[in-house]
Design a protein around this motif. Sequence first.
Motif, PDB file in Angstrom:
ATOM      1  N   ASP A  58      -7.012  -3.063 -13.183  1.00  0.00           N
ATOM      2  CA  ASP A  58      -7.370  -2.684 -11.813  1.00  0.00           C
ATOM      3  C   ASP A  58      -8.424  -3.625 -11.229  1.00  0.00           C
ATOM      4  O   ASP A  58      -8.732  -3.541 -10.028  1.00  0.00           O
ATOM      5  CB  ASP A  58      -7.904  -1.251 -11.769  1.00  0.00           C
ATOM      6  N   SER A  59      -8.960  -4.471 -12.071  1.00  0.00           N
ATOM      7  CA  SER A  59      -9.948  -5.432 -11.586  1.00  0.00           C
ATOM      8  C   SER A  59      -9.308  -6.304 -10.520  1.00  0.00           C
ATOM      9  O   SER A  59      -8.261  -6.913 -10.746  1.00  0.00           O
ATOM     10  CB  SER A  59     -10.451  -6.301 -12.741  1.00  0.00           C
ATOM     11  N   SER A  60      -9.952  -6.352  -9.379  1.00  0.00           N
ATOM     12  CA  SER A  60      -9.359  -7.060  -8.252  1.00  0.00           C
ATOM     13  C   SER A  60     -10.356  -7.081  -7.099  1.00  0.00           C
ATOM     14  O   SER A  60     -11.466  -6.576  -7.214  1.00  0.00           O
ATOM     15  CB  SER A  60      -8.072  -6.342  -7.826  1.00  0.00           C
ATOM     16  N   PHE A  61      -9.931  -7.669  -6.007  1.00  0.00           N
ATOM     17  CA  PHE A  61     -10.722  -7.704  -4.776  1.00  0.00           C
ATOM     18  C   PHE A  61     -10.041  -6.772  -3.788  1.00  0.00           C
ATOM     19  O   PHE A  61      -8.863  -6.965  -3.468  1.00  0.00           O
ATOM     20  CB  PHE A  61     -10.790  -9.137  -4.247  1.00  0.00           C
ATOM     21  N   TYR A  62     -10.765  -5.771  -3.316  1.00  0.00           N
ATOM     22  CA  TYR A  62     -10.204  -4.782  -2.412  1.00  0.00           C
ATOM     23  C   TYR A  62     -10.842  -4.953  -1.030  1.00  0.00           C
ATOM     24  O   TYR A  62     -12.065  -5.088  -0.906  1.00  0.00           O
ATOM     25  CB  TYR A  62     -10.465  -3.364  -2.929  1.00  0.00           C
ATOM     26  N   ILE A  63     -10.006  -4.938   0.003  1.00  0.00           N
ATOM     27  CA  ILE A  63     -10.499  -5.106   1.375  1.00  0.00           C
ATOM     28  C   ILE A  63      -9.927  -4.011   2.272  1.00  0.00           C
ATOM     29  O   ILE A  63      -8.740  -3.691   2.167  1.00  0.00           O
ATOM     30  CB  ILE A  63     -10.086  -6.464   1.977  1.00  0.00           C
ATOM     31  N   CYS A  64     -10.770  -3.480   3.129  1.00  0.00           N
ATOM     32  CA  CYS A  64     -10.273  -2.516   4.105  1.00  0.00           C
ATOM     33  C   CYS A  64     -10.210  -3.188   5.474  1.00  0.00           C
ATOM     34  O   CYS A  64     -10.847  -4.221   5.720  1.00  0.00           O
ATOM     35  CB  CYS A  64     -11.159  -1.283   4.160  1.00  0.00           C
ATOM     36  N   SER A  65      -9.451  -2.591   6.345  1.00  0.00           N
ATOM     37  CA  SER A  65      -9.270  -3.146   7.683  1.00  0.00           C
ATOM     38  C   SER A  65      -8.970  -2.027   8.654  1.00  0.00           C
ATOM     39  O   SER A  65      -8.492  -0.959   8.256  1.00  0.00           O
ATOM     40  CB  SER A  65      -8.114  -4.155   7.669  1.00  0.00           C
ATOM     41  N   ALA A  66      -9.272  -2.257   9.906  1.00  0.00           N
ATOM     42  CA  ALA A  66      -8.934  -1.297  10.951  1.00  0.00           C
ATOM     43  C   ALA A  66      -8.400  -2.058  12.152  1.00  0.00           C
ATOM     44  O   ALA A  66      -8.806  -3.192  12.421  1.00  0.00           O
ATOM     45  CB  ALA A  66     -10.164  -0.478  11.338  1.00  0.00           C
TER      46      ALA A  66
ATOM     47  N   TRP B  28      -5.865  -0.504   3.505  1.00  0.00           N
ATOM     48  CA  TRP B  28      -6.473  -0.976   2.267  1.00  0.00           C
ATOM     49  C   TRP B  28      -5.590  -2.046   1.652  1.00  0.00           C
ATOM     50  O   TRP B  28      -4.375  -1.866   1.486  1.00  0.00           O
ATOM     51  CB  TRP B  28      -6.659   0.185   1.287  1.00  0.00           C
ATOM     52  N   TYR B  29      -6.249  -3.172   1.322  1.00  0.00           N
ATOM     53  CA  TYR B  29      -5.558  -4.297   0.720  1.00  0.00           C
ATOM     54  C   TYR B  29      -6.161  -4.599  -0.643  1.00  0.00           C
ATOM     55  O   TYR B  29      -7.319  -4.294  -0.915  1.00  0.00           O
ATOM     56  CB  TYR B  29      -5.695  -5.558   1.585  1.00  0.00           C
ATOM     57  N   ARG B  30      -5.345  -5.255  -1.442  1.00  0.00           N
ATOM     58  CA  ARG B  30      -5.812  -5.703  -2.752  1.00  0.00           C
ATOM     59  C   ARG B  30      -5.424  -7.171  -2.907  1.00  0.00           C
ATOM     60  O   ARG B  30      -4.312  -7.561  -2.515  1.00  0.00           O
ATOM     61  CB  ARG B  30      -5.123  -4.875  -3.839  1.00  0.00           C
ATOM     62  N   GLN B  31      -6.339  -7.961  -3.430  1.00  0.00           N
ATOM     63  CA  GLN B  31      -6.045  -9.370  -3.622  1.00  0.00           C
ATOM     64  C   GLN B  31      -6.312  -9.758  -5.057  1.00  0.00           C
ATOM     65  O   GLN B  31      -7.443  -9.639  -5.545  1.00  0.00           O
ATOM     66  CB  GLN B  31      -6.891 -10.249  -2.693  1.00  0.00           C
ATOM     67  N   PHE B  32      -5.271 -10.219  -5.729  1.00  0.00           N
ATOM     68  CA  PHE B  32      -5.425 -10.787  -7.061  1.00  0.00           C
ATOM     69  C   PHE B  32      -5.842 -12.243  -6.911  1.00  0.00           C
ATOM     70  O   PHE B  32      -5.593 -12.858  -5.882  1.00  0.00           O
ATOM     71  CB  PHE B  32      -4.115 -10.670  -7.845  1.00  0.00           C
ATOM     72  N   PRO B  33      -6.464 -12.793  -7.944  1.00  0.00           N
ATOM     73  CA  PRO B  33      -6.916 -14.189  -7.855  1.00  0.00           C
ATOM     74  C   PRO B  33      -5.797 -15.129  -7.442  1.00  0.00           C
ATOM     75  O   PRO B  33      -4.699 -15.087  -7.986  1.00  0.00           O
ATOM     76  CB  PRO B  33      -7.406 -14.480  -9.281  1.00  0.00           C
ATOM     77  N   LYS B  34      -6.072 -15.932  -6.449  1.00  0.00           N
ATOM     78  CA  LYS B  34      -5.160 -16.959  -5.955  1.00  0.00           C
ATOM     79  C   LYS B  34      -3.851 -16.369  -5.441  1.00  0.00           C
ATOM     80  O   LYS B  34      -2.819 -17.036  -5.445  1.00  0.00           O
ATOM     81  CB  LYS B  34      -4.878 -17.993  -7.042  1.00  0.00           C
ATOM     82  N   GLN B  35      -3.905 -15.133  -4.992  1.00  0.00           N
ATOM     83  CA  GLN B  35      -2.701 -14.513  -4.461  1.00  0.00           C
ATOM     84  C   GLN B  35      -2.974 -13.919  -3.082  1.00  0.00           C
ATOM     85  O   GLN B  35      -4.080 -13.997  -2.560  1.00  0.00           O
ATOM     86  CB  GLN B  35      -2.192 -13.433  -5.419  1.00  0.00           C
TER      87      GLN B  35
END
Lengths: 114, 116
Positions: free
Chosen positions: B88-96, B35-42
């Motif tokens: 906690d507002s952010s973009f969350y991405i999962c990966s395998a 699980w990843y989290r991406q803040f704006p422009k980061q």
Amino acid sequence: DQQVKQNSPSLSVQEGRISILNCDYTNSMFDYFLWYKKYPAEGPTFLISISSIKDKNEDGRFTVFLNKSAKHLSLHIVPSQPGDSAVYFCAASAYLGGANNLFFGTGTRLTVIP
Amino acid sequence: GAVVSQHPSRVICKSGTSVKIECRSLDFQATTMFWYRQFPKQSLMLMATSNEGSKATYEQGVEKDKFLINHASLTLSTLTVTSAHPEDSSFYICSARDSRTPGGYTFGSGTRLTVV
């Protein structure tokens, strides 16, 4: 602690010219490196990878170079096209060593000017 | 290559409520998901590694009680943001990790969480 860094947040290149995106890492255990292209609100799209046993890998317009002694890799795109405009992330893992974790750099926004 | 389906793609929730994000491997079994989290422009920051049948491994600085991860089956991992706050507002991405996928990792399409 940012283990993978991209020191250029943005890059502008004229269409047809070469784009060179750079990436540095600190963890000497990393043995597998990847480049991804990403658009907002989407998952990353894989571009090209290289393992630590190589120093160059080429796929069409994309070439990745790895300098292990300098802990540095770069992505060359030639010729650059307007459709290449996106944010590019490099990533690294200790993949061959059995670890699964993938660590991303800070990203470089590439703009290809028509 | 392998496909990871992530839902929802967007969610808006009120402060104090909990939100669950699902990540499914559609055509393969994923014993490990990320699980990843991406803040704006980061960058995409690795939050945790989800292991089927065992506890997740969290990266330093990530609150375990805040971000609950469950990997109850070989095809499903969930991330629950508990007592959500606007930060906690952010973009969350999962990966395998999957050897059939170019690069060896397959990603979900991400979830944009907005806490109001």
